[in-house]
Motif scaffolding. Structure first.
Motif, PDB file in Angstrom:
ATOM      1  N   ASP A 364       3.931 -12.267  -6.451  1.00 37.01           N
ATOM      2  CA  ASP A 364       2.707 -12.044  -5.681  1.00 37.01           C
ATOM      3  C   ASP A 364       2.478 -10.542  -5.511  1.00 37.01           C
ATOM      4  O   ASP A 364       3.274  -9.856  -4.863  1.00 37.01           O
ATOM      5  N   GLU A 365       1.380 -10.028  -6.098  1.00 36.77           N
ATOM      6  CA  GLU A 365       1.131  -8.591  -6.059  1.00 36.77           C
ATOM      7  C   GLU A 365       0.885  -8.083  -4.637  1.00 36.77           C
ATOM      8  O   GLU A 365       1.062  -6.901  -4.365  1.00 36.77           O
ATOM      9  N   SER A 366       0.461  -8.969  -3.748  1.00 35.59           N
ATOM     10  CA  SER A 366       0.250  -8.540  -2.357  1.00 35.59           C
ATOM     11  C   SER A 366       1.569  -8.226  -1.657  1.00 35.59           C
ATOM     12  O   SER A 366       1.583  -7.625  -0.581  1.00 35.59           O
ATOM     13  N   ARG A 367       2.693  -8.626  -2.263  1.00 36.73           N
ATOM     14  CA  ARG A 367       4.015  -8.338  -1.693  1.00 36.73           C
ATOM     15  C   ARG A 367       4.543  -6.966  -2.111  1.00 36.73           C
ATOM     16  O   ARG A 367       5.624  -6.564  -1.658  1.00 36.73           O
ATOM     17  N   LEU A 368       3.819  -6.262  -2.996  1.00 39.40           N
ATOM     18  CA  LEU A 368       4.275  -4.940  -3.409  1.00 39.40           C
ATOM     19  C   LEU A 368       4.199  -3.972  -2.238  1.00 39.40           C
ATOM     20  O   LEU A 368       3.189  -3.881  -1.551  1.00 39.40           O
ATOM     21  N   LYS A 369       5.272  -3.243  -2.038  1.00 41.86           N
ATOM     22  CA  LYS A 369       5.316  -2.265  -0.951  1.00 41.86           C
ATOM     23  C   LYS A 369       4.953  -0.877  -1.486  1.00 41.86           C
ATOM     24  O   LYS A 369       5.183  -0.584  -2.663  1.00 41.86           O
ATOM     25  N   PRO A 370       4.404  -0.020  -0.633  1.00 44.31           N
ATOM     26  CA  PRO A 370       4.201   1.377  -1.055  1.00 44.31           C
ATOM     27  C   PRO A 370       5.530   2.000  -1.436  1.00 44.31           C
ATOM     28  O   PRO A 370       6.508   1.891  -0.686  1.00 44.31           O
ATOM     29  N   MET A 371       5.605   2.628  -2.600  1.00 46.26           N
ATOM     30  CA  MET A 371       6.871   3.186  -3.081  1.00 46.26           C
ATOM     31  C   MET A 371       6.579   4.402  -3.933  1.00 46.26           C
ATOM     32  O   MET A 371       5.736   4.351  -4.822  1.00 46.26           O
ATOM     33  N   ILE A 372       7.246   5.494  -3.642  1.00 39.84           N
ATOM     34  CA  ILE A 372       7.103   6.706  -4.435  1.00 39.84           C
ATOM     35  C   ILE A 372       8.455   7.053  -5.060  1.00 39.84           C
ATOM     36  O   ILE A 372       9.487   6.470  -4.709  1.00 39.84           O
ATOM     37  N   PHE A 408       5.177  -0.216 -10.350  1.00 38.05           N
ATOM     38  CA  PHE A 408       5.692  -0.502  -9.013  1.00 38.05           C
ATOM     39  C   PHE A 408       5.609   0.692  -8.067  1.00 38.05           C
ATOM     40  O   PHE A 408       5.935   0.568  -6.888  1.00 38.05           O
ATOM     41  N   PHE A 409       5.203   1.841  -8.581  1.00 36.71           N
ATOM     42  CA  PHE A 409       5.084   3.029  -7.738  1.00 36.71           C
ATOM     43  C   PHE A 409       3.633   3.188  -7.313  1.00 36.71           C
ATOM     44  O   PHE A 409       2.729   3.205  -8.143  1.00 36.71           O
ATOM     45  N   SER A 410       3.414   3.293  -6.011  1.00 37.26           N
ATOM     46  CA  SER A 410       2.058   3.435  -5.492  1.00 37.26           C
ATOM     47  C   SER A 410       2.105   4.072  -4.112  1.00 37.26           C
ATOM     48  O   SER A 410       3.142   4.107  -3.450  1.00 37.26           O
ATOM     49  N   GLU A 411       0.926   4.561  -3.698  1.00 36.97           N
ATOM     50  CA  GLU A 411       0.820   5.163  -2.377  1.00 36.97           C
ATOM     51  C   GLU A 411       0.681   4.063  -1.330  1.00 36.97           C
ATOM     52  O   GLU A 411       0.504   2.898  -1.647  1.00 36.97           O
ATOM     53  N   GLY A 412       0.700   4.475  -0.073  1.00 35.73           N
ATOM     54  CA  GLY A 412       0.545   3.529   1.025  1.00 35.73           C
ATOM     55  C   GLY A 412      -0.786   3.704   1.731  1.00 35.73           C
ATOM     56  O   GLY A 412      -1.269   4.816   1.900  1.00 35.73           O
ATOM     57  N   ILE A 413      -1.406   2.585   2.114  1.00 34.62           N
ATOM     58  CA  ILE A 413      -2.647   2.585   2.885  1.00 34.62           C
ATOM     59  C   ILE A 413      -2.377   1.853   4.188  1.00 34.62           C
ATOM     60  O   ILE A 413      -1.839   0.736   4.186  1.00 34.62           O
ATOM     61  N   SER A 414      -2.756   2.459   5.314  1.00 33.32           N
ATOM     62  CA  SER A 414      -2.521   1.827   6.611  1.00 33.32           C
ATOM     63  C   SER A 414      -3.624   0.809   6.899  1.00 33.32           C
ATOM     64  O   SER A 414      -4.761   0.954   6.457  1.00 33.32           O
ATOM     65  N   THR A 415      -3.262  -0.243   7.649  1.00 33.48           N
ATOM     66  CA  THR A 415      -4.218  -1.279   8.038  1.00 33.48           C
ATOM     67  C   THR A 415      -4.451  -1.218   9.542  1.00 33.48           C
ATOM     68  O   THR A 415      -3.801  -0.459  10.269  1.00 33.48           O
ATOM     69  N   ASP A 416      -5.380  -2.057  10.020  1.00 36.72           N
ATOM     70  CA  ASP A 416      -5.676  -2.089  11.449  1.00 36.72           C
ATOM     71  C   ASP A 416      -4.481  -2.544  12.275  1.00 36.72           C
ATOM     72  O   ASP A 416      -4.359  -2.220  13.455  1.00 36.72           O
ATOM     73  N   THR A 417      -3.588  -3.306  11.653  1.00 35.92           N
ATOM     74  CA  THR A 417      -2.411  -3.797  12.375  1.00 35.92           C
ATOM     75  C   THR A 417      -1.283  -2.775  12.404  1.00 35.92           C
ATOM     76  O   THR A 417      -0.227  -3.038  12.976  1.00 35.92           O
ATOM     77  N   GLY A 418      -1.483  -1.617  11.744  1.00 31.87           N
ATOM     78  CA  GLY A 418      -0.453  -0.577  11.737  1.00 31.87           C
ATOM     79  C   GLY A 418       0.521  -0.692  10.589  1.00 31.87           C
ATOM     80  O   GLY A 418       1.450   0.108  10.472  1.00 31.87           O
ATOM     81  N   GLU A 425      -2.500  -3.050  -4.090  1.00 35.91           N
ATOM     82  CA  GLU A 425      -3.201  -4.180  -3.486  1.00 35.91           C
ATOM     83  C   GLU A 425      -4.661  -3.833  -3.224  1.00 35.91           C
ATOM     84  O   GLU A 425      -5.565  -4.640  -3.482  1.00 35.91           O
ATOM     85  N   VAL A 426      -4.908  -2.623  -2.727  1.00 36.30           N
ATOM     86  CA  VAL A 426      -6.274  -2.189  -2.438  1.00 36.30           C
ATOM     87  C   VAL A 426      -7.083  -2.095  -3.737  1.00 36.30           C
ATOM     88  O   VAL A 426      -8.253  -2.477  -3.792  1.00 36.30           O
ATOM     89  N   LYS A 427      -6.454  -1.599  -4.813  1.00 36.21           N
ATOM     90  CA  LYS A 427      -7.145  -1.499  -6.103  1.00 36.21           C
ATOM     91  C   LYS A 427      -7.524  -2.873  -6.633  1.00 36.21           C
ATOM     92  O   LYS A 427      -8.606  -3.055  -7.202  1.00 36.21           O
ATOM     93  N   ASN A 428      -6.640  -3.848  -6.452  1.00 31.72           N
ATOM     94  CA  ASN A 428      -6.948  -5.199  -6.911  1.00 31.72           C
ATOM     95  C   ASN A 428      -8.132  -5.785  -6.149  1.00 31.72           C
ATOM     96  O   ASN A 428      -9.006  -6.441  -6.735  1.00 31.72           O
ATOM     97  N   ILE A 429      -8.173  -5.543  -4.831  1.00 30.51           N
ATOM     98  CA  ILE A 429      -9.300  -6.026  -4.028  1.00 30.51           C
ATOM     99  C   ILE A 429     -10.570  -5.316  -4.457  1.00 30.51           C
ATOM    100  O   ILE A 429     -11.639  -5.937  -4.580  1.00 30.51           O
ATOM    101  N   LEU A 430     -10.469  -4.010  -4.696  1.00 32.25           N
ATOM    102  CA  LEU A 430     -11.626  -3.224  -5.128  1.00 32.25           C
ATOM    103  C   LEU A 430     -12.171  -3.748  -6.454  1.00 32.25           C
ATOM    104  O   LEU A 430     -13.391  -3.903  -6.632  1.00 32.25           O
ATOM    105  N   LYS A 431     -11.274  -4.057  -7.380  1.00 32.34           N
ATOM    106  CA  LYS A 431     -11.695  -4.594  -8.690  1.00 32.34           C
ATOM    107  C   LYS A 431     -12.360  -5.951  -8.530  1.00 32.34           C
ATOM    108  O   LYS A 431     -13.374  -6.237  -9.176  1.00 32.34           O
ATOM    109  N   ASP A 432     -11.808  -6.792  -7.662  1.00 30.66           N
ATOM    110  CA  ASP A 432     -12.404  -8.110  -7.430  1.00 30.66           C
ATOM    111  C   ASP A 432     -13.805  -7.981  -6.835  1.00 30.66           C
ATOM    112  O   ASP A 432     -14.716  -8.741  -7.198  1.00 30.66           O
TER     113      ASP A 432
END
Length: 482
Positions: A364-372, A408-418, A425-432
């Motif tokens: 599940d790509e939504s399980r990918l964590k921000p990782m540098i 598997f390397f990507s930046e992190g984006i904060s959400t309203d829940t902190g 994940e954001v790129k996939n939503i943007l593409k959709d």
């Protein structure tokens, strides 16, 4: 008056072994076999295969005689190996000027773009000067099928390089002949000319083809910016006619030269790691090609022992001893570098699996964590540059497909829940969102920003634009379709 002064400076230099390791670490598995074959060819002290009994004996005394192999010394012609050798140090790939043996390699038969053009060029009835001009033009056609060198520059090339004096008019006349070749659009100087050349090959009696040529000739700027409403007003045509003309144009090939090479363009991704799920437990293994069986030649080790025990009065004998020692050292260095490569690859990949464990377990790509890179470098206590070399050219095979490690390397984006979510994940939503947008009224970056913010992703418009560009998606105006 000159003054003399002393100063101390601390400089870091890489040893030959460190350079060897760096070069081996960054090449992918598909190229490792070739690199090992090259080393086996230039170093007779290196052999394929594994002999644990001999390796154990080597730990006690690496140059002990092994009676079983003493007779093999006579089979080796040392003089043929030491000829034209230097003894300044271990020769790495790409260094020195040692000769490579020519090998016959089976090649797939295929026709290149230039071959196809030359074949068609041979049917033209030309003078000798026109033939030379035509060959110069064909040689100036780039891989995508365009001629970007000006005709005046080609005239100068012919004058200074081949002592052929011509004019831009004559060169352009020959160019028009070449532009009649297949594939359509070949030899164009601009995208506009390329499209016109292709349109002129179509049915001249079709009114939509005629209209398409006029749009490209007279309204190319408006067409490229998708200002369809301006074109429609200027030509006074209906929506249906405009749509049919646009459909004709967008089906043309903007890179005619690429057609010839499509058959040979297929590439295969060879995984460096294989990750399997064994009843909920992830097991990581290296591709077997990453673990070749190499050993130091027994006969060379025996040979060195024989020469060491002999009297070294002879200059030729001293050179032979030096040669054998260097080849043995080089073989040991190479084997150690291969083993270190294996350990570093496994250490790095294991850290990535631990960091992205949820993704590798579920896919599940939504399980990918921000990782540098720094995250993995800290975990394995290695330099960021080492992790970068592993990540940039390696791939892993999972139950969900083959992924390059860079994925598997990507930046992190904060959400309203902190929480932090991966930019992937954001790129996939943007593409959709863009895939589902109304084609007649595409979503602008401002609207995309608002939608993402409403979904809880704290992202700015400039970040939306950056991610859209990374996905190779054009701006809203250029995504408009009729």
């Amino acid at each position: 008056m000159q003054k003399l002064s002393l100063s101390q400076s601390l400089q870091q230099k890489l040893s030959p072994q460190q350079i060897q390791f760096i070069k081996l670490l960054q090449i992918p598995t598909a190229e490792l076999d070739t690199r090992i074959e090259e080393e086996l060819e230039i170093n007779p002290a290196l052999e394929e295969g594994m002999d644990e009994e001999y390796e154990q004996k080597e730990e006690d005394d690496p140059y002990d005689e092994v009676d079983e192999y003493k007779d093999r010394d006579d089979d080796l012609d040392i003089d043929s190996y030491i000829k034209d050798e230097d003894y300044t140090g271990y020769k790495m790939q790409g260094d020195g000027n040692y000769a490579e043996e020519e090998r016959e390699m089976p090649l797939a038969t295929s026709s290149s773009l230039t071959d196809a053009l030359l074949q068609q060029f041979g049917y033209l009835n030309l003078t000798e000067q026109q033939r030379i001009v035509g060959l110069q033009l064909i040689g100036s056609i780039e891989a995508d099928g365009y001629i970007r060198r000006s005709l005046q520059a080609i005239v100068n090339d012919l004058a200074f390089g081949q002592n052929v004096f011509t004019s831009t008019e004559e060169v352009e006349a020959i160019l028009h002949k070449i532009q009649s070749f297949d594939p359509p659009g070949i030899g164009a100087r601009t995208l506009q000319e390329c499209l016109i050349l292709q349109l002129r090959r179509k049915d001249p009696a079709d009114p939509y083809n005629v209209l398409a040529i006029r749009i490209i000739e007279d309204f190319f700027d408006e067409f490229s910016k998708k200002h369809y409403d301006k074109i429609q007003r200027r030509l006074n045509i209906s929506d249906d006619s405009l749509k049919k003309v646009i459909d004709i144009i967008i089906k043309l090939n903007p890179k005619p030269g690429s057609v010839e090479d499509e058959a040979g363009a297929a590439q295969y991704l060879v995984p460096d790691f294989i990750l399997t799920n064994n009843n909920g437990k992830l097991e990581l293994t290296l591709n077997s090609k990453n673990a070749p069986e190499l050993r130091i030649s027994r006969s060379f080790a025996d040979m060195l022992d024989t020469y060491d025990k002999s009297k070294k009065q002879n200059k030729s004998l001293k050179e032979t001893v030096t040669f054998v020692k260097q080849k043995l050292d080089a073989a040991k260095w190479f084997i150690d570098a291969i083993k270190q490569r294996q350990q570093t690859l496994l250490k790095t990949m294991n850290a990535i699996v631990r960091f992205q464990y949820d993704f590798f377990l579920t896919g599940d790509e939504s399980r990918l964590k921000p990782m540098i890179l720094k995250d993995i470098a800290t975990l394995i206590d290695m330099d960021v540059s080492t992790v970068s070399r592993v990540a940039n050219s390696k791939a892993v095979q999972t139950e969900f497909g083959i992924y390059p490690l860079k994925y598997f390397f990507s930046e992190g984006i904060s959400t309203d829940t902190g929480e932090d979510v991966s930019s992937r994940e954001v790129k996939n939503i943007l593409k959709d969102l863009i895939d589902a947008e109304p084609k007649l009224h595409p979503l602008s970056d401002d609207k995309l920003e608002k939608i993402l913010n409403d979904r809880g992703y704290n992202i700015a418009r400039r970040t939306v634009a950056k991610y859209r560009e990374q996905l190779n998606i054009p701006v809203a105006r250029l995504r408009k379709q009729l």
